[in-house]
Design a protein around this motif. Structure first.
Motif, PDB file in Angstrom:
ATOM      1  N   GLY A  25       0.847  -1.133  -0.055  1.00 14.61           N
ATOM      2  CA  GLY A  25      -0.035   0.035  -0.065  1.00 14.61           C
ATOM      3  C   GLY A  25       1.042   1.177  -0.148  1.00 14.61           C
ATOM      4  N   GLU A  26       0.250   2.308   0.057  1.00  9.64           N
ATOM      5  CA  GLU A  26       0.977   3.337   0.233  1.00  9.64           C
ATOM      6  C   GLU A  26       1.957   3.659   1.312  1.00  9.64           C
ATOM      7  N   ASN A  27       3.250   3.719   1.142  1.00 15.26           N
ATOM      8  CA  ASN A  27       4.206   3.662   2.075  1.00 15.26           C
ATOM      9  C   ASN A  27       4.498   2.347   2.778  1.00 15.26           C
ATOM     10  N   LYS A  28       3.960   1.545   2.451  1.00 10.59           N
ATOM     11  CA  LYS A  28       4.047   0.033   3.066  1.00 10.59           C
ATOM     12  C   LYS A  28       4.522  -1.076   2.069  1.00 10.59           C
ATOM     13  N   PHE A  29       5.634  -1.704   2.540  1.00  5.68           N
ATOM     14  CA  PHE A  29       6.210  -2.764   1.766  1.00  5.68           C
ATOM     15  C   PHE A  29       6.194  -4.279   2.774  1.00  5.68           C
ATOM     16  N   GLU A  30       6.272  -5.138   1.974  1.00  4.31           N
ATOM     17  CA  GLU A  30       6.913  -6.662   2.667  1.00  4.31           C
ATOM     18  C   GLU A  30       8.333  -6.748   2.272  1.00  4.31           C
ATOM     19  N   LEU A  31       9.195  -7.135   3.139  1.00  8.66           N
ATOM     20  CA  LEU A  31      10.652  -7.151   2.639  1.00  8.66           C
ATOM     21  C   LEU A  31      10.902  -8.715   3.123  1.00  8.66           C
ATOM     22  N   SER A  32      11.569  -9.454   2.313  1.00 10.00           N
ATOM     23  CA  SER A  32      11.878 -10.752   2.384  1.00 10.00           C
ATOM     24  C   SER A  32      13.395 -10.961   2.177  1.00 10.00           C
ATOM     25  N   THR A  33      14.101 -11.527   3.122  1.00 11.55           N
ATOM     26  CA  THR A  33      15.697 -11.850   2.984  1.00 11.55           C
ATOM     27  C   THR A  33      15.806 -12.847   1.969  1.00 11.55           C
ATOM     28  N   GLY A  34      15.048 -13.787   1.743  1.00 12.26           N
ATOM     29  CA  GLY A  34      15.139 -15.027   0.869  1.00 12.26           C
ATOM     30  C   GLY A  34      16.001 -15.921   1.850  1.00 12.26           C
ATOM     31  N   LEU A  35      16.300 -17.016   1.444  1.00 12.12           N
ATOM     32  CA  LEU A  35      16.913 -18.152   2.374  1.00 12.12           C
ATOM     33  C   LEU A  35      18.466 -17.614   2.875  1.00 12.12           C
ATOM     34  N   ILE A  36      18.771 -17.539   3.962  1.00  9.20           N
ATOM     35  CA  ILE A  36      19.927 -17.144   4.447  1.00  9.20           C
ATOM     36  C   ILE A  36      20.403 -17.838   5.763  1.00  9.20           C
ATOM     37  N   ILE A  37      21.913 -17.753   6.281  1.00  9.85           N
ATOM     38  CA  ILE A  37      22.039 -18.492   7.515  1.00  9.85           C
ATOM     39  C   ILE A  37      21.742 -17.216   8.498  1.00  9.85           C
ATOM     40  N   ALA A  38      21.342 -17.709   9.522  1.00 13.74           N
ATOM     41  CA  ALA A  38      21.014 -17.014  10.727  1.00 13.74           C
ATOM     42  C   ALA A  38      21.853 -16.016  10.786  1.00 13.74           C
ATOM     43  N   ALA A  39      23.160 -16.070  10.809  1.00 14.70           N
ATOM     44  CA  ALA A  39      24.101 -15.089  11.191  1.00 14.70           C
ATOM     45  C   ALA A  39      24.260 -14.057  10.343  1.00 14.70           C
ATOM     46  N   ARG A  40      23.579 -14.250   9.217  1.00 12.06           N
ATOM     47  CA  ARG A  40      23.749 -13.245   8.087  1.00 12.06           C
ATOM     48  C   ARG A  40      22.310 -12.291   8.141  1.00 12.06           C
ATOM     49  N   TYR A  41      21.520 -12.418   8.931  1.00 13.13           N
ATOM     50  CA  TYR A  41      20.298 -11.921   9.008  1.00 13.13           C
ATOM     51  C   TYR A  41      20.233 -10.339   8.772  1.00 13.13           C
ATOM     52  N   ALA A  42      20.944  -9.854   9.869  1.00 16.22           N
ATOM     53  CA  ALA A  42      20.904  -8.413  10.134  1.00 16.22           C
ATOM     54  C   ALA A  42      21.648  -7.804   8.514  1.00 16.22           C
ATOM     55  N   ASP A  43      22.637  -8.175   8.083  1.00 14.61           N
ATOM     56  CA  ASP A  43      23.398  -7.620   6.840  1.00 14.61           C
ATOM     57  C   ASP A  43      22.253  -7.537   5.769  1.00 14.61           C
ATOM     58  N   LYS A  44      21.629  -8.878   5.668  1.00 15.50           N
ATOM     59  CA  LYS A  44      20.527  -9.054   4.423  1.00 15.50           C
ATOM     60  C   LYS A  44      19.489  -8.181   4.529  1.00 15.50           C
ATOM     61  N   LEU A  45      18.886  -8.195   5.776  1.00 13.32           N
ATOM     62  CA  LEU A  45      17.675  -7.221   5.902  1.00 13.32           C
ATOM     63  C   LEU A  45      17.986  -5.641   5.689  1.00 13.32           C
ATOM     64  N   ARG A  46      19.219  -5.357   6.113  1.00 16.07           N
ATOM     65  CA  ARG A  46      19.501  -4.133   5.925  1.00 16.07           C
ATOM     66  C   ARG A  46      19.664  -3.710   4.421  1.00 16.07           C
ATOM     67  N   ARG A  47      20.192  -4.725   3.402  1.00 13.54           N
ATOM     68  CA  ARG A  47      20.608  -4.469   2.136  1.00 13.54           C
ATOM     69  C   ARG A  47      19.136  -4.467   1.485  1.00 13.54           C
ATOM     70  N   VAL A  48      18.315  -5.529   1.930  1.00 14.12           N
ATOM     71  CA  VAL A  48      17.007  -5.626   1.095  1.00 14.12           C
ATOM     72  C   VAL A  48      16.029  -4.215   1.405  1.00 14.12           C
ATOM     73  N   ALA A  49      16.300  -3.708   2.782  1.00 10.35           N
ATOM     74  CA  ALA A  49      15.470  -2.450   3.092  1.00 10.35           C
ATOM     75  C   ALA A  49      16.156  -1.155   2.235  1.00 10.35           C
ATOM     76  N   LEU A  50      17.443  -1.246   2.017  1.00 11.74           N
ATOM     77  CA  LEU A  50      18.328  -0.009   1.209  1.00 11.74           C
ATOM     78  C   LEU A  50      17.616  -0.096  -0.127  1.00 11.74           C
ATOM     79  N   VAL A  51      17.807  -1.214  -0.794  1.00 10.02           N
ATOM     80  CA  VAL A  51      17.250  -1.482  -2.079  1.00 10.02           C
ATOM     81  C   VAL A  51      15.711  -0.975  -2.182  1.00 10.02           C
ATOM     82  N   SER A  52      15.058  -1.511  -1.285  1.00  7.27           N
ATOM     83  CA  SER A  52      13.379  -1.297  -1.491  1.00  7.27           C
ATOM     84  C   SER A  52      13.111   0.162  -1.019  1.00  7.27           C
ATOM     85  N   LEU A  53      13.816   0.688  -0.085  1.00  4.25           N
ATOM     86  CA  LEU A  53      13.187   1.969   0.275  1.00  4.25           C
ATOM     87  C   LEU A  53      14.012   3.063   0.004  1.00  4.25           C
TER      88      LEU A  53
END
Length: 153
Positions: A25-53
């Motif tokens: 919706g307006e100003n609302k998104f669903e972000l997904s990291t895809g399959l990752i090892i748990a140790a990398r979740y923070a980096d991946k989520l930050r990158r997905v957010a940077l790309v998307s937003l």
């Protein structure tokens, strides 16, 4: 090179090849990291957010708010769910940008854990053992009930 700058550069690379965002919706998104090892979740989520937003939200706000959100996720992933750093997971989270507060608001976080075939077999064997134990207990109860009913007559 700073970690944030490295993430921004990688996010720009991923923008063309790895779309992991749905517009809700307006100003609302669903972000997904895809399959990752748990140790990398923070980096991946930050990158997905940077790309998307990044076209809608200033990068410093994305980095700040995702960093804070990642701290909260750490407790849930490590302490509550007991997920090991090498376990495979997928994060799916809804995020809304509140322009008036100049803040990202994270909602509906899903942490999906994937199991190896070996882990599934162990769980299956455990269920089979528990099932056999319960069958024996039921048989014993039936025998005692039969004995009780036989002695009453």
């Amino acid at each position: 090179m700073s970690e944030a700058q490295r993430d921004i550069e990688r996010a720009e690379e991923y923008e063309e090849t790895t779309p992991r965002t749905s517009v809700l919706g307006e100003n609302k998104f669903e972000l997904s990291t895809g399959l990752i090892i748990a140790a990398r979740y923070a980096d991946k989520l930050r990158r997905v957010a940077l790309v998307s937003l990044s076209k809608m939200v200033p990068r410093d706000i994305i980095i700040r708010d995702v960093s804070e959100f990642n701290k909260n996720l750490y407790d849930k992933i490590v302490n509550q769910m007991k997920i090991d750093k090498l376990d495979v997971i997928k994060l799916v989270v809804s995020v809304r940008y509140d322009k008036s507060q100049n803040k990202l608001i994270f909602e509906d976080t899903k942490i999906i854990r994937y199991y190896t075939e070996e882990e599934c077999k162990k769980q299956y064997e455990s269920v089979i053992q528990e099932n056999e134990k319960l069958k024996k207990e039921i048989d014993e109860i039936r025998k005692k009930l039969s004995d009780l009913l036989g002695s009453v007559q």
